[in-house]
Design a protein around this motif. Structure first.
Motif, PDB file in Angstrom:
ATOM      1  N   GLU A   1      28.699  87.837  14.135  1.00 46.34           N
ATOM      2  CA  GLU A   1      27.328  87.534  13.780  1.00 46.34           C
ATOM      3  C   GLU A   1      26.470  88.715  14.228  1.00 46.34           C
ATOM      4  OE1 GLU A   1      26.135  84.943  12.242  1.00 46.34           O
ATOM      5  OE2 GLU A   1      27.677  83.380  12.372  1.00 46.34           O
ATOM      6  N   GLN A   2      25.610  89.224  13.349  1.00 48.56           N
ATOM      7  CA  GLN A   2      24.853  90.434  13.670  1.00 48.56           C
ATOM      8  C   GLN A   2      23.940  90.245  14.875  1.00 48.56           C
ATOM      9  OE1 GLN A   2      25.304  93.621  12.470  1.00 48.56           O
ATOM     10  NE2 GLN A   2      27.107  92.504  11.735  1.00 48.56           N
ATOM     11  N   ARG A   3      23.374  89.061  15.037  1.00 50.22           N
ATOM     12  CA  ARG A   3      22.505  88.812  16.185  1.00 50.22           C
ATOM     13  C   ARG A   3      23.287  88.921  17.491  1.00 50.22           C
ATOM     14  NH1 ARG A   3      16.744  87.303  15.671  1.00 50.22           N
ATOM     15  NH2 ARG A   3      16.450  86.979  13.446  1.00 50.22           N
TER      16      ARG A   3
ATOM     17  N   SER B   1      32.644  96.463  13.674  1.00 48.72           N
ATOM     18  CA  SER B   1      33.055  95.856  12.405  1.00 48.72           C
ATOM     19  C   SER B   1      34.538  95.495  12.391  1.00 48.72           C
ATOM     20  CB  SER B   1      32.749  96.814  11.239  1.00 48.72           C
ATOM     21  OG  SER B   1      33.369  98.071  11.443  1.00 48.72           O
TER      22      SER B   1
ATOM     23  N   GLU C   1      23.543  92.638  18.756  1.00 47.86           N
ATOM     24  CA  GLU C   1      22.331  93.328  19.212  1.00 47.86           C
ATOM     25  C   GLU C   1      22.311  93.560  20.722  1.00 47.86           C
ATOM     26  OE1 GLU C   1      19.059  91.100  17.699  1.00 47.86           O
ATOM     27  OE2 GLU C   1      19.511  91.561  15.597  1.00 47.86           O
TER      28      GLU C   1
END
Length: 422
Positions: free
Chosen positions: A132-134, A127, A137
């Motif tokens: 971008e959260q993707r 953070s 991953e």
């Protein structure tokens, strides 16, 4: 204020890094063991920053800024290619001589984290910037953070708008049935309607698998999921295109050669955002005349393959604080934007969405707008073995007489065996 590469890189200064190797050790490093001053001599292993421009960007601009922040750290750079990267890391791991900081591909984190080759990173780094959260991953293994994203390389369909207009085609295909029909309509006199094969066959098939609603592996990486109808249909679609005459595996673009879109030998092709940079350099008339566009492959769902380069910290660095500091620096907006612009790649930070680079590169812009459809390869600790077997196992079904069903079944058996050995 708009964030752009010039202002960002001016802020991080200039400098140079030594070119010799060094700084490897046999200690251990965890998420909590990189405290203390950043100092010492470390090595960075990287498959990107290619050519003279890339080397200058890294050593003078990016590492120059790092040295201003951390004057007691000396960074030596070991340049390699993605074709040699896995062997180089594996050899270093076997010999206990891993570089302190390693840049590797999407899908590579679970295998090397499982081998305890790379160190867990503090969760707070996820953070530190607006990722971008993707994008985050593929940086995780078993729920823990082991890497940070640097640049993405997405797989999209690029097409010639002028060819579509000449054929009276008003819209881009929304599914495979439309894609096959449009491909046939655009095929004539040796001109291909669609070239899916000018990207790596592994990544090409994966993109079609994802667009068909399929998955590679279960969430825990222990079960093969592609060896079903979804995977077979994806491979069969290639055979159908070739049967129609609208695709030809032998006519894929050679590495380094102008693409079939640039030469007009194909009306559609699978490509990456980097093609925009090639067009700007060699075929600016296609951009200036608005003759090229792009769309996301879709069948049962839209899907955009998300590859790219991540940065991680060796678990055996003698100087974990220095290595951690470099990992963080290479994943800052300043460093990411420079690397993305140099390669024509996608920056995975929302902070950079409004930069002039993103807005000018229409393929990058489309990719960022489509992150909700992004799918990553990998997902199992056995990935490094499996990935090498995909192309040679599937290729006989495309260039020979093997059925798609048999090829996928064989790949499934190989993958299950690899997972079973973990």
């Amino acid at each position: 204020m708009e964030l752009n590469r010039r202002s960002l890189l001016a802020a991080i200064g200039a400098g140079a890094a030594a070119a010799a190797l060094g700084g490897c050790g046999t200690g251990t490093s965890t998420a909590d063991s990189a405290d203390g001053p950043a100092e010492g001599e470390i090595t960075l292993l990287t498959p990107i920053y290619e050519g003279a421009d890339g080397k200058s960007l890294l050593e003078k601009e990016i590492l120059g800024g790092f040295r201003k922040k951390h004057p007691k750290v000396k960074v030596n750079v070991d340049y390699t290619t993605y074709a040699q990267l896995n062997e180089k890391i594996t050899t270093g791991l076997a010999g206990g001589l891993l570089p302190d900081v390693l840049m590797m591909g999407v899908g590579w984190i679970p295998p090397f984290a499982a081998k305890k080759a790379i160190a867990e990173l503090p969760e707070k780094l996820a953070s530190a910037h607006d990722y971008e959260q993707r994008v985050l991953e593929p940086s995780r293994y078993d729920g823990r953070l082991y890497a940070l994203p640097v640049v993405l390389d997405t797989r999209i369909v690029v097409y010639r708008k002028d060819h579509f207009a000449e054929a009276g085609i008003k819209k881009t295909p929304a599914n495979w049935a439309e894609l096959r029909a449009v491909s046939r309509q655009l095929t004539r006199d040796g001109h291909l309607g669609f070239d899916p094969f000018s990207i790596d066959l592994r990544q090409c098939w994966e993109t079609f698998l994802f667009a068909n609603g399929g998955r590679l592996f279960s969430a825990d990486g222990k079960k093969v999921l592609f060896n079903n109808a979804r995977g077979v249909e994806a491979l069969q679609f290639f055979k159908d295109l070739i049967k129609d005459g609208s695709s030809d595996y032998a006519k894929k673009t050679d590495l380094g050669a102008p693409s079939n879109i640039q030469t007009g030998k194909a009306s559609m092709m699978m490509s990456t955002s980097a093609l925009w940079n090639q067009l700007k350099d060699t075929n600016p008339e296609l951009i200036e005349g608005d003759k090229v566009g792009a769309f996301i492959l879709a069948n049962r769902k839209p899907a955009m393959l998300q590859g790219g380069t991540l940065v991680s910290q060796s678990a055996s660095s003698k100087h974990p604080a220095a290595a951690r500091a470099l990992v963080e620096h290479l994943a800052t907006p300043e460093s990411i934007l420079g690397a993305a612009e140099q390669r024509g790649s996608v920056p995975g930070l929302k902070d950079l969405n409004d930069t002039s680079y993103v807005k000018e590169n229409k393929f990058v812009d489309l990719s960022l707008q489509s992150m909700g459809d992004a799918c990553s390869e990998g997902g199992t600790a056995a990935w490094m073995e499996i990935r090498e077997k995909i192309k040679p196992t599937l290729e006989p079904a495309i260039v020979g007489g093997q059925s798609a069903k048999d090829a996928i079944a064989e790949l499934g058996r190989l993958a299950e065996a690899a997972i079973g050995r973990m």
